[in-house]
Design an enzyme around this catalytic site. Structure first.
Site, short mmCIF file in Angstrom:
data_model
loop_
_atom_site.label_atom_id
_atom_site.label_comp_id
_atom_site.label_asym_id
_atom_site.label_seq_id
_atom_site.Cartn_x
_atom_site.Cartn_y
_atom_site.Cartn_z
N LYS A 299 -4.80 47.86 49.22
CA LYS A 299 -5.07 48.73 48.17
C LYS A 299 -5.57 48.01 47.12
N ASP B 212 -5.09 52.50 50.85
CA ASP B 212 -3.72 52.65 50.76
C ASP B 212 -3.08 52.95 51.92
N ALA C 250 2.89 45.73 51.25
CA ALA C 250 4.45 46.16 50.66
C ALA C 250 4.29 45.72 49.24
N THR D 5 12.04 41.06 55.92
CA THR D 5 12.55 39.86 55.24
C THR D 5 13.99 39.93 55.58
N ASP D 6 14.45 38.50 55.23
CA ASP D 6 16.08 38.43 55.62
C ASP D 6 16.78 39.18 54.44
N GLU D 7 16.13 39.76 53.48
CA GLU D 7 16.85 40.24 52.62
C GLU D 7 17.79 41.62 52.94
N TYR E 12 14.14 46.81 46.50
CA TYR E 12 13.33 46.27 47.43
C TYR E 12 13.83 46.02 48.83
N SER E 13 14.98 45.47 48.96
CA SER E 13 15.41 45.29 50.03
C SER E 13 15.78 46.36 50.88
N ALA E 14 16.27 47.49 50.08
CA ALA E 14 16.68 48.79 50.81
C ALA E 14 15.38 49.55 51.24
N LYS F 27 12.69 47.99 52.57
CA LYS F 27 12.20 47.06 53.63
C LYS F 27 13.24 47.57 54.63
N ASP G 270 21.05 36.78 34.32
CA ASP G 270 21.14 36.81 35.62
C ASP G 270 20.27 38.10 35.97
P1 NAD Z 1 2.45 40.28 48.15
O1 NAD Z 1 2.90 40.96 47.27
O2 NAD Z 1 1.91 38.80 47.99
O3 NAD Z 1 1.32 41.01 49.06
C1 NAD Z 1 1.53 42.52 49.26
C2 NAD Z 1 -0.18 42.80 49.57
O4 NAD Z 1 0.07 44.29 49.85
C3 NAD Z 1 -1.13 42.94 48.49
O5 NAD Z 1 -2.58 42.49 48.88
C4 NAD Z 1 -1.10 44.33 47.87
O6 NAD Z 1 -2.29 44.70 47.19
C5 NAD Z 1 -1.04 44.99 49.43
N1 NAD Z 1 -0.45 46.46 49.10
C6 NAD Z 1 0.72 46.89 48.29
N2 NAD Z 1 0.98 48.14 48.36
C7 NAD Z 1 -0.30 48.69 49.25
C8 NAD Z 1 -0.41 49.76 49.64
N3 NAD Z 1 0.02 50.96 49.35
N4 NAD Z 1 -1.55 50.04 50.62
C9 NAD Z 1 -2.11 49.00 51.05
N5 NAD Z 1 -2.06 47.64 50.59
C10 NAD Z 1 -0.97 47.44 49.65
O7 NAD Z 1 3.47 39.97 49.41
P2 NAD Z 1 3.83 38.81 50.44
O8 NAD Z 1 4.80 37.88 49.85
O9 NAD Z 1 2.51 38.32 50.96
O10 NAD Z 1 4.62 39.68 51.55
C11 NAD Z 1 3.92 40.23 52.78
C12 NAD Z 1 5.04 40.97 53.45
O11 NAD Z 1 6.08 39.99 53.94
C13 NAD Z 1 5.78 41.94 52.71
O12 NAD Z 1 6.23 43.08 53.51
C14 NAD Z 1 7.11 41.27 52.44
O13 NAD Z 1 8.18 42.16 52.49
C15 NAD Z 1 7.45 40.55 53.81
N6 NAD Z 1 7.94 39.29 53.64
C16 NAD Z 1 7.69 38.30 52.33
C17 NAD Z 1 8.51 37.07 52.05
C18 NAD Z 1 8.08 36.31 51.01
O14 NAD Z 1 8.90 35.12 50.93
N7 NAD Z 1 7.06 36.40 50.32
C19 NAD Z 1 9.30 36.68 53.20
C20 NAD Z 1 9.85 37.60 54.04
C21 NAD Z 1 9.04 38.85 54.21
O1 TDX Z 2 11.75 33.52 37.17
C1 TDX Z 2 12.63 33.23 37.94
N1 TDX Z 2 13.98 32.56 37.78
C2 TDX Z 2 14.81 32.67 39.05
O2 TDX Z 2 15.88 31.88 38.78
C3 TDX Z 2 12.38 33.80 39.33
C4 TDX Z 2 11.22 34.50 39.50
C5 TDX Z 2 13.26 33.91 40.39
N2 TDX Z 2 14.53 33.22 40.23
C6 TDX Z 2 15.40 33.19 41.38
C7 TDX Z 2 15.81 34.39 41.88
C8 TDX Z 2 15.87 34.22 43.40
O3 TDX Z 2 17.59 33.54 43.53
O4 TDX Z 2 14.80 32.37 42.20
C9 TDX Z 2 15.18 32.98 43.54
C10 TDX Z 2 13.84 33.12 44.20
O5 TDX Z 2 13.22 34.35 43.55
P1 TDX Z 2 11.97 35.19 44.07
O6 TDX Z 2 10.86 34.19 44.13
O7 TDX Z 2 11.44 36.39 43.30
O8 TDX Z 2 12.40 35.47 45.55
P2 TDX Z 2 13.58 36.46 46.34
O9 TDX Z 2 13.83 37.43 45.38
O10 TDX Z 2 14.33 35.49 46.85
O11 TDX Z 2 12.53 37.05 47.44
C11 TDX Z 2 11.42 36.61 48.17
O12 TDX Z 2 11.97 36.19 49.45
C12 TDX Z 2 12.00 37.32 50.24
C13 TDX Z 2 10.33 37.30 48.27
O13 TDX Z 2 9.85 37.84 46.92
C14 TDX Z 2 10.48 38.60 49.03
O14 TDX Z 2 9.16 39.32 49.11
C15 TDX Z 2 10.86 38.12 50.37
O15 TDX Z 2 11.11 39.24 51.23
#
Ligand code: NAD
Ligand code: TDX
Length: 360
Positions: free
Chosen positions: A36, A61, A85, A136-138, A162-164, A166, A296
């Site tokens: 999207k 979308d 997502a 995700t592990d969340e 978010y985690s709810a 997912k 926090d």
């Molecule tokens: P991201 O936010 O970087 O990317 C999400 C992508 O989805 C974007 O390109 C966005 O445009 C697209 N999108 C959002 N809503 C949409 C919709 N309604 N229709 C079509 N496209 C849409 O996310 P990410 O970090 O790459 O995470 C990808 C997946 O992996 C997610 O499902 C997330 O829950 C999961 N995940 C992420 C992490 C992490 O650490 N980032 C860890 C475990 C799992």
């Molecule tokens: O400015 C910050 N300061 C800070 O202390 C930010 C952005 C984060 N944090 C802390 C919060 C978390 O304990 O750092 C940790 C990591 O934060 P995020 O990068 O926001 O990740 P988290 O909330 O752990 O979630 C991520 O991992 C699981 C991804 O965003 C999710 O999409 C994925 O599912």
């Protein structure tokens, strides 16, 4: 030729996965990327593949049933890799609604479309057609016992919107597997880092701030623990599960790399000093004095830690990039892509940053 539908392929992990698939399978596959293009979607991530004859981008979308069904009519899609997502916990705390729309209803829309396209008259499915839901592990909540880990059997206990959302999407995929025998897998991965990660997440945010002499906002006491995995290792795990995993199974993905947030920040600062040329003026900006403890995150989960025993034993996956190497690769990538970062932080990002951090 296998046809993939990758959702959210313009985001962080999705774009890495598209690169991974093309690197591994080349011309043997066709990829349709449906995204999207929300604030997190960035077509710059895919510049080097956009003109390939076996790649197509579709701006849509995942909640738009007609658009998704049309793709299943037009192509014989046999692999769905579902990344799309809303993915940022802080944003979900501010406004949960879009998280339910995209993460829950969007996932249901995809499941409905894939089921309608793949189900045969006798109730069985077209052979070798598979749906992989990236989660995700969340969803497992927060660990209090330091000796404890998340297993595939750990009870779901999500805390943030978010985690709810997912967790709800995982349950919908499970419902399709249990009720309709729908050919799917779920992967639950720990925190990813690496190229193309949007600077709202911890590592790219700290990297960008440190290089520009901006405060490093640490939530709470900075001792929350996350389990970090280099993104390409996640992509490898997803692909191995999709090709070799047992259908209907969940696989946890993680590299046993637990660190406190404050440790991550110190590693970033140390690595920046090491990697920046000695005479680079940013050497002086990068400093521990930037570390600032702020209010926090609401409901902040204390510790995540994945037990990857099942994916290791069943499909032979293992992580290839250790954190020390991965963080340096990541920093070098951001050094080489300064324009990419500049584009990310122009426009709406400044407003987001102001809202999220100015009075914290
Ligand atoms: P991201 O936010 O970087 O990317 C999400 C992508 O989805 C974007 O390109 C966005 O445009 C697209 N999108 C959002 N809503 C949409 C919709 N309604 N229709 C079509 N496209 C849409 O996310 P990410 O970090 O790459 O995470 C990808 C997946 O992996 C997610 O499902 C997330 O829950 C999961 N995940 C992420 C992490 C992490 O650490 N980032 C860890 C475990 C799992
Ligand atoms: O400015 C910050 N300061 C800070 O202390 C930010 C952005 C984060 N944090 C802390 C919060 C978390 O304990 O750092 C940790 C990591 O934060 P995020 O990068 O926001 O990740 P988290 O909330 O752990 O979630 C991520 O991992 C699981 C991804 O965003 C999710 O999409 C994925 O599912």
């Amino acid at each position: 030729m296998k046809t993939y539908l990758v959702t959210g392929g313009a985001g962080f992990i999705g774009s890495n996965h598209i690169h991974y698939l093309f690197k591994k399978y080349g011309e043997e596959i066709f990829i349709i990327n449906v995204d999207k293009l929300t604030y997190a979607g960035n077509l710059e991530n895919l510049k080097d593949v956009e003109n390939l004859p076996n790649y197509r981008f579709v701006k849509a979308d995942i909640c738009d049933a007609e658009a998704i069904e049309a793709l299943f009519r037009e192509y014989d899609i046999c692999r769905v890799v579902h990344f799309a997502a809303e993915s940022h916990v802080d944003r979900s705390i501010k406004d949960p609604t879009v998280f339910v729309k995209t993460n829950v209803l969007g996932t249901l829309t995809l499941l409905n479309a894939a089921k309608a396209a793949w189900e045969q008259e006798d109730g069985s499915y077209l052979p070798d057609h598979r749906f992989l839901h990236v989660s995700t592990d969340e969803v497992y909540g927060s660990l209090s016992d330091p000796e404890d880990y998340f297993y595939e059997t750990t009870k779901y206990d999500p805390h943030s919107p978010y985690s709810a959302s997912k967790a709800s999407s995982d349950f919908m995929v499970k419902a399709f597997m249990d009720t309709y025998h729908f050919p799917a897998n779920i992967t639950n991965c720990s925190n990813n880092y690496g190229p193309y990660q949007f600077p709202e997440k911890l590592i790219p945010l700290m990297l960008h701030n440190a290089l520009n002499g901006i405060k490093l906002p640490v939530y709470g006491d900075g001792k929350n623990v996350r389990d970090w995995l280099y993104v390409e290792d996640h992509c490898k795990g997803i692909d191995m599960v999709q090709e070799q995993g047992r259908l209907f199974e969940t696989y946890n993905i993680g590299g046993h790399n637990e660190r406190q947030n404050i440790q991550i920040i110190h590693t970033i600062l140390d690595s920046l000093h090491e990697l920046l040329p000695a005479d680079d003026p940013r050497q002086k900006l990068v400093s521990e004095d930037l570390i600032t403890y702020v209010t926090d995150r609401k409901g902040h989960d204390r510790r995540y830690a994945i037990a990857p025993d099942k994916i290791k034993a069943e499909v032979g996956w293992y992580p290839e990039t250790c954190f020390e190497e991965g963080i340096k690769k990541t920093i070098r990538w951001y050094f080489e892509h300064e324009d990419w970062m500049k584009n990310c932080i122009s426009g709406d990002y400044q407003k987001y940053y102001e809202e999220m951090y100015s009075n914290r």
